[in-house]
Structure formats: C-alpha cells, structure tokens
Design a protein around this motif. Structure first.
Motif, PDB file in Angstrom:
ATOM      1  N   ASP A 205     -22.304 -17.601  48.205  1.00 43.40           N
ATOM      2  CA  ASP A 205     -22.971 -16.731  49.168  1.00 43.40           C
ATOM      3  C   ASP A 205     -23.834 -15.723  48.404  1.00 43.40           C
ATOM      4  O   ASP A 205     -23.302 -14.763  47.838  1.00 43.40           O
ATOM      5  CB  ASP A 205     -21.943 -15.988  50.025  1.00 43.40           C
ATOM      6  N   PRO A 206     -25.151 -15.926  48.374  1.00 42.47           N
ATOM      7  CA  PRO A 206     -26.034 -15.029  47.628  1.00 42.47           C
ATOM      8  C   PRO A 206     -25.935 -13.564  48.052  1.00 42.47           C
ATOM      9  O   PRO A 206     -26.207 -12.666  47.253  1.00 42.47           O
ATOM     10  CB  PRO A 206     -27.428 -15.583  47.914  1.00 42.47           C
ATOM     11  N   SER A 207     -25.544 -13.333  49.282  1.00 39.00           N
ATOM     12  CA  SER A 207     -25.464 -11.954  49.758  1.00 39.00           C
ATOM     13  C   SER A 207     -24.359 -11.172  49.046  1.00 39.00           C
ATOM     14  O   SER A 207     -24.423  -9.943  48.961  1.00 39.00           O
ATOM     15  CB  SER A 207     -25.235 -11.915  51.273  1.00 39.00           C
ATOM     16  N   PHE A 208     -23.358 -11.854  48.536  1.00 41.23           N
ATOM     17  CA  PHE A 208     -22.280 -11.166  47.824  1.00 41.23           C
ATOM     18  C   PHE A 208     -22.834 -10.451  46.601  1.00 41.23           C
ATOM     19  O   PHE A 208     -22.541  -9.281  46.359  1.00 41.23           O
ATOM     20  CB  PHE A 208     -21.186 -12.159  47.407  1.00 41.23           C
ATOM     21  N   VAL A 209     -23.646 -11.159  45.827  1.00 39.44           N
ATOM     22  CA  VAL A 209     -24.220 -10.588  44.611  1.00 39.44           C
ATOM     23  C   VAL A 209     -25.161  -9.440  44.952  1.00 39.44           C
ATOM     24  O   VAL A 209     -25.170  -8.395  44.282  1.00 39.44           O
ATOM     25  CB  VAL A 209     -24.973 -11.674  43.807  1.00 39.44           C
ATOM     26  N   GLN A 210     -25.950  -9.599  45.994  1.00 36.21           N
ATOM     27  CA  GLN A 210     -26.947  -8.594  46.352  1.00 36.21           C
ATOM     28  C   GLN A 210     -26.333  -7.353  46.986  1.00 36.21           C
ATOM     29  O   GLN A 210     -26.813  -6.238  46.759  1.00 36.21           O
ATOM     30  CB  GLN A 210     -27.980  -9.207  47.300  1.00 36.21           C
ATOM     31  N   GLU A 211     -25.285  -7.538  47.751  1.00 34.96           N
ATOM     32  CA  GLU A 211     -24.761  -6.432  48.551  1.00 34.96           C
ATOM     33  C   GLU A 211     -23.424  -5.868  48.059  1.00 34.96           C
ATOM     34  O   GLU A 211     -23.142  -4.681  48.273  1.00 34.96           O
ATOM     35  CB  GLU A 211     -24.608  -6.882  50.009  1.00 34.96           C
ATOM     36  N   LYS A 212     -22.620  -6.706  47.416  1.00 36.51           N
ATOM     37  CA  LYS A 212     -21.258  -6.264  47.088  1.00 36.51           C
ATOM     38  C   LYS A 212     -20.982  -6.079  45.603  1.00 36.51           C
ATOM     39  O   LYS A 212     -20.097  -5.302  45.230  1.00 36.51           O
ATOM     40  CB  LYS A 212     -20.235  -7.279  47.632  1.00 36.51           C
ATOM     41  N   LEU A 213     -21.706  -6.786  44.733  1.00 38.20           N
ATOM     42  CA  LEU A 213     -21.337  -6.827  43.321  1.00 38.20           C
ATOM     43  C   LEU A 213     -21.888  -5.649  42.531  1.00 38.20           C
ATOM     44  O   LEU A 213     -23.098  -5.434  42.475  1.00 38.20           O
ATOM     45  CB  LEU A 213     -21.822  -8.140  42.695  1.00 38.20           C
ATOM     46  N   GLY A 214     -20.990  -4.901  41.910  1.00 39.66           N
ATOM     47  CA  GLY A 214     -21.375  -3.803  41.024  1.00 39.66           C
ATOM     48  C   GLY A 214     -20.628  -3.916  39.713  1.00 39.66           C
ATOM     49  O   GLY A 214     -19.716  -4.740  39.566  1.00 39.66           O
ATOM     50  N   ILE A 215     -20.997  -3.097  38.733  1.00 44.51           N
ATOM     51  CA  ILE A 215     -20.343  -3.121  37.429  1.00 44.51           C
ATOM     52  C   ILE A 215     -20.053  -1.699  36.970  1.00 44.51           C
ATOM     53  O   ILE A 215     -20.918  -0.819  37.039  1.00 44.51           O
ATOM     54  CB  ILE A 215     -21.180  -3.903  36.394  1.00 44.51           C
ATOM     55  N   LEU A 216     -18.813  -1.483  36.524  1.00 42.19           N
ATOM     56  CA  LEU A 216     -18.376  -0.191  36.010  1.00 42.19           C
ATOM     57  C   LEU A 216     -18.202  -0.276  34.500  1.00 42.19           C
ATOM     58  O   LEU A 216     -17.721  -1.285  33.982  1.00 42.19           O
ATOM     59  CB  LEU A 216     -17.032   0.210  36.629  1.00 42.19           C
ATOM     60  N   PRO A 217     -18.536   0.791  33.792  1.00 47.15           N
ATOM     61  CA  PRO A 217     -18.367   0.791  32.337  1.00 47.15           C
ATOM     62  C   PRO A 217     -16.918   1.013  31.929  1.00 47.15           C
ATOM     63  O   PRO A 217     -16.068   1.375  32.754  1.00 47.15           O
ATOM     64  CB  PRO A 217     -19.246   1.969  31.901  1.00 47.15           C
ATOM     65  N   VAL A 218     -16.663   0.826  30.646  1.00 44.60           N
ATOM     66  CA  VAL A 218     -15.348   1.088  30.058  1.00 44.60           C
ATOM     67  C   VAL A 218     -15.458   2.352  29.208  1.00 44.60           C
ATOM     68  O   VAL A 218     -16.402   2.512  28.437  1.00 44.60           O
ATOM     69  CB  VAL A 218     -14.886  -0.102  29.196  1.00 44.60           C
ATOM     70  N   PHE A 219     -14.478   3.226  29.348  1.00 45.15           N
ATOM     71  CA  PHE A 219     -14.461   4.483  28.591  1.00 45.15           C
ATOM     72  C   PHE A 219     -13.548   4.290  27.380  1.00 45.15           C
ATOM     73  O   PHE A 219     -12.393   4.709  27.366  1.00 45.15           O
ATOM     74  CB  PHE A 219     -13.980   5.625  29.479  1.00 45.15           C
ATOM     75  N   ALA A 220     -14.115   3.650  26.368  1.00 50.42           N
ATOM     76  CA  ALA A 220     -13.324   3.277  25.194  1.00 50.42           C
ATOM     77  C   ALA A 220     -13.192   4.416  24.191  1.00 50.42           C
ATOM     78  O   ALA A 220     -12.192   4.523  23.486  1.00 50.42           O
ATOM     79  CB  ALA A 220     -13.938   2.055  24.509  1.00 50.42           C
ATOM     80  N   ASP A 221     -14.216   5.264  24.118  1.00 56.75           N
ATOM     81  CA  ASP A 221     -14.261   6.345  23.136  1.00 56.75           C
ATOM     82  C   ASP A 221     -14.322   7.691  23.851  1.00 56.75           C
ATOM     83  O   ASP A 221     -15.170   7.893  24.724  1.00 56.75           O
ATOM     84  CB  ASP A 221     -15.511   6.222  22.254  1.00 56.75           C
ATOM     85  N   ASP A 222     -13.464   8.608  23.464  1.00 55.65           N
ATOM     86  CA  ASP A 222     -13.474   9.924  24.100  1.00 55.65           C
ATOM     87  C   ASP A 222     -14.757  10.690  23.823  1.00 55.65           C
ATOM     88  O   ASP A 222     -15.146  11.558  24.606  1.00 55.65           O
ATOM     89  CB  ASP A 222     -12.271  10.743  23.620  1.00 55.65           C
ATOM     90  N   ASP A 223     -15.408  10.387  22.700  1.00 52.85           N
ATOM     91  CA  ASP A 223     -16.617  11.130  22.330  1.00 52.85           C
ATOM     92  C   ASP A 223     -17.901  10.419  22.745  1.00 52.85           C
ATOM     93  O   ASP A 223     -18.993  10.815  22.345  1.00 52.85           O
ATOM     94  CB  ASP A 223     -16.636  11.397  20.822  1.00 52.85           C
ATOM     95  N   LEU A 224     -17.779   9.357  23.541  1.00 54.76           N
ATOM     96  CA  LEU A 224     -18.946   8.622  24.025  1.00 54.76           C
ATOM     97  C   LEU A 224     -18.839   8.445  25.535  1.00 54.76           C
ATOM     98  O   LEU A 224     -17.739   8.418  26.084  1.00 54.76           O
ATOM     99  CB  LEU A 224     -19.032   7.239  23.369  1.00 54.76           C
ATOM    100  N   PRO A 225     -19.981   8.312  26.226  1.00 55.78           N
ATOM    101  CA  PRO A 225     -19.913   8.000  27.658  1.00 55.78           C
ATOM    102  C   PRO A 225     -19.392   6.586  27.869  1.00 55.78           C
ATOM    103  O   PRO A 225     -19.303   5.793  26.932  1.00 55.78           O
ATOM    104  CB  PRO A 225     -21.371   8.124  28.110  1.00 55.78           C
ATOM    105  N   GLY A 226     -19.032   6.287  29.107  1.00 56.17           N
ATOM    106  CA  GLY A 226     -18.607   4.923  29.410  1.00 56.17           C
ATOM    107  C   GLY A 226     -19.735   3.939  29.146  1.00 56.17           C
ATOM    108  O   GLY A 226     -20.907   4.257  29.395  1.00 56.17           O
ATOM    109  N   ARG A 227     -19.383   2.772  28.636  1.00 59.10           N
ATOM    110  CA  ARG A 227     -20.410   1.781  28.282  1.00 59.10           C
ATOM    111  C   ARG A 227     -19.985   0.385  28.713  1.00 59.10           C
ATOM    112  O   ARG A 227     -18.801   0.062  28.750  1.00 59.10           O
ATOM    113  CB  ARG A 227     -20.655   1.767  26.772  1.00 59.10           C
ATOM    114  N   ASN A 228     -20.975  -0.414  29.033  1.00 60.55           N
ATOM    115  CA  ASN A 228     -20.782  -1.851  29.155  1.00 60.55           C
ATOM    116  C   ASN A 228     -21.212  -2.493  27.846  1.00 60.55           C
ATOM    117  O   ASN A 228     -22.091  -1.977  27.157  1.00 60.55           O
ATOM    118  CB  ASN A 228     -21.619  -2.429  30.301  1.00 60.55           C
TER     119      ASN A 228
END
Length: 323
Positions: A174-197
C-alpha cells in the motif's frame, strides 16, 4: 579508480566517497544512499499524543516507549516494537548506531581499528533492554516478514529498527503507508551529540583496472550513463530503488519521505557514517550476532557480550591485517 572517473567522483556527495577511499585514493564510487534508525508509525504516534520533534534525548525516547506501552490497548498494539532478533543484519545495523563515533565517524579509522572498546556500550545496553522489555516475543525468532509486513504494516506495533530499503515492500502492499504513516527517529548514542540516523552507501562500484582499455572505458561510460544521464538516474531511483549519491538530486524527486530525510541528513553532514562496514570480515556472523542473540535471550550478560566481541574483533583484525 580516480583517474578513470575523476569528473564523476566530483559530482558525488563528498560524505559518501569515504566508503570507497583508502589511503586518500578513491577506489570505488558509492552506489546509492541508504540509512536506518527507528522506523515509526506517524498515525499511531499522533493518536497517542506524541510529537516526534520533542524527542531530544534517550530519556525522551524512553518516555515515548512507556507512553505507548500504557496506551497499548486503546491503540490496538500487540507491543511497542517488533525487533528482528533473528536477523543478523539487523543486529549489525543496530550496533552501527553506537559504533560510528568510536571510530571518529571515519571509515578509514574503522578499517584500521585494531580494537573494539564499546565506547557507547552502556547506551546500547539501555536501548536493548528497553526494546526487549517492549517487543513482541520471542524476540530471537522474530523475522523480517513478520516484523515489517505483518506487525508494522498492520499497525500492531509502533516501531521497528529498519532502513529505507523496506520502502519497496511497503509500497507493494500500500503506497499510502509510506507516504502518510512512515517516519524515522534517530538514535541517541552519544550524550555529547544530537540524535543521528546512520546513512551512507552500503555498496560501492569499482572498475577492474586489469581489464583491457576498451573494457575499462566501457565501464566508465556505463557509470557516467548511470549517474549523469536522466535515463540512468531514473534507473537508479525507480528500478534499483536507491537514492542517488550525487549532489544534483532534486530532493522533491525522491518519492519516499523517509528517503528524502536521509538524503537531506547526508547532504547536511548530520548523519552518522556506516563505519560498521569496516569491521573484520566474519565478525558479524561469528561473534556480534550470536552473542547479541544470547543476550536478548537472557543467556549471556552484557559484560560477557562486550568481553567476547572485543576479543574476537581484536583477534580477527590481527589475522586479517597484512603489514
């Protein structure tokens, strides 16, 4: 390689060239851009009253997970996550979030590293324990089709750790899933850096210099066609389903919102590079994945996991290093 495709390499995003560079010589060109992090369902987050932009650190992420867990019944969730413990590649991609800064965000540093010291091991453990507490069980037998195509696609879990390579499979359903529902959150691996993918080029393309002049010239012409002509770029984007690694991409031509985001992060130099690709050959299959699975199953302590994998990394690197 550089003298074969110097003009072509100049058109590539410079952040991606490190994947095919050794001792300051470009040996191969990036094939495309891929990236990964926590793929999430925007619709589920909205129903739970969660604003993804307010997730600024690990503590915020943990609170989001707990909120989703508290609202599982009203949201119709089986669990918060469907983590693919069965897939060794997912273990590698998850590990990659925490390994990049240990190797100075540099592929050559990672390639030459003799040791794995688990700089961000404590944070990876925090993430792992949080996921394991809130994922569909048994985690070690969770497969990609069940995680992505059954549970995530059908709104039964809110998050999975995956990459934008799942877009074609979701589009087929369903192409609408990717367009409307799919997002990506970063990982906060380092305390001295912002979250990153983590984002970059999983694959590189080289030219075999031992071939005849005609053959190498044909290879050069093919690569130029692939990355500079309209038809070639269309093949990369539509048939290969890759985000082109070049500077001249019109971001609006990238169909999937998560892929547009990853391209922009590479362009802005805010993504973590794929240093995990430089780990010793066989390290994933022989050490990282099986020991990580044992930890997920409660058969191994985190201390023992880091001890075993560090020893294996060091030994494998010594065996594979040629002075």
């Amino acid at each position: 390689m550089l003298h074969y495709c110097q003009s072509l390499s100049q058109g590539m995003l410079p952040q991606l060239l490190g994947a095919g560079t050794l001792d300051d010589e470009i040996l191969a060109l990036p094939m495309g851009i891929e990236g990964f992090g926590f793929m999430y369902n925007k619709e589920i987050f909205a129903k739970a009253g969660i604003d993804p932009k307010k997730i600024q650190n690990f503590a915020d992420f943990k609170q989001v997970v707990e909120t989703l867990d508290d609202k599982k019944e009203e949201l119709g969730l089986a669990e918060v996550f469907a983590y693919e413990g069965e897939d060794e590649n997912v273990a590698n991609h998850f590990f990659a979030n925490f390994a990049a800064s240990e190797f100075d965000d540099d592929n050559n540093v990672a390639f030459n590293a003799k040791e794995l010291n688990w700089k961000n091991g404590d944070r990876m453990k925090e993430y792992t324990d949080l996921i394991n507490q809130h994922t569909v069980q048994p985690v070690v037998t969770m497969t990609n089709p069940h995680s992505v195509e059954d549970l995530f696609f059908n709104d039964e879990v809110a998050m999975i750790h995956q990459g934008n390579w799942i877009v074609p499979a979701l589009d087929d359903m369903d192409p609408s899933f990717v367009q409307e529902k799919l997002g990506i959150l970063p990982v906060f691996a380092d305390d001295d850096l912002p979250g990153r993918n983590v984002a970059g080029s999983n694959w590189v393309i080289g030219i075999n210099k031992t071939k005849s002049k005609n053959e190498t010239q044909a290879a050069v012409e093919f690569l130029n066609f692939l990355y500079t002509s309209e038809k070639g770029k269309e093949i990369v984007s539509d048939e290969f389903q890759l985000v082109p690694p070049t500077k001249d991409v019109d971001i609006d031509d990238i169909s999937a919102p998560v892929s547009r985001q990853l391209y922009q992060e590479v362009l802005d130099d805010t993504a973590a590079p794929m240093t995990y690709k430089q780990e010793p050959y066989g390290f994933l299959r022989a050490s990282l994945a099986p020991n990580f699975q044992k930890y997920l199953a409660g058969q191994l302590s985190w201390e023992e996991l880091t001890k075993r994998t560090s020893a294996d990394f060091k030994q494998m690197r010594q065996v594979q290093t040629v002075d």
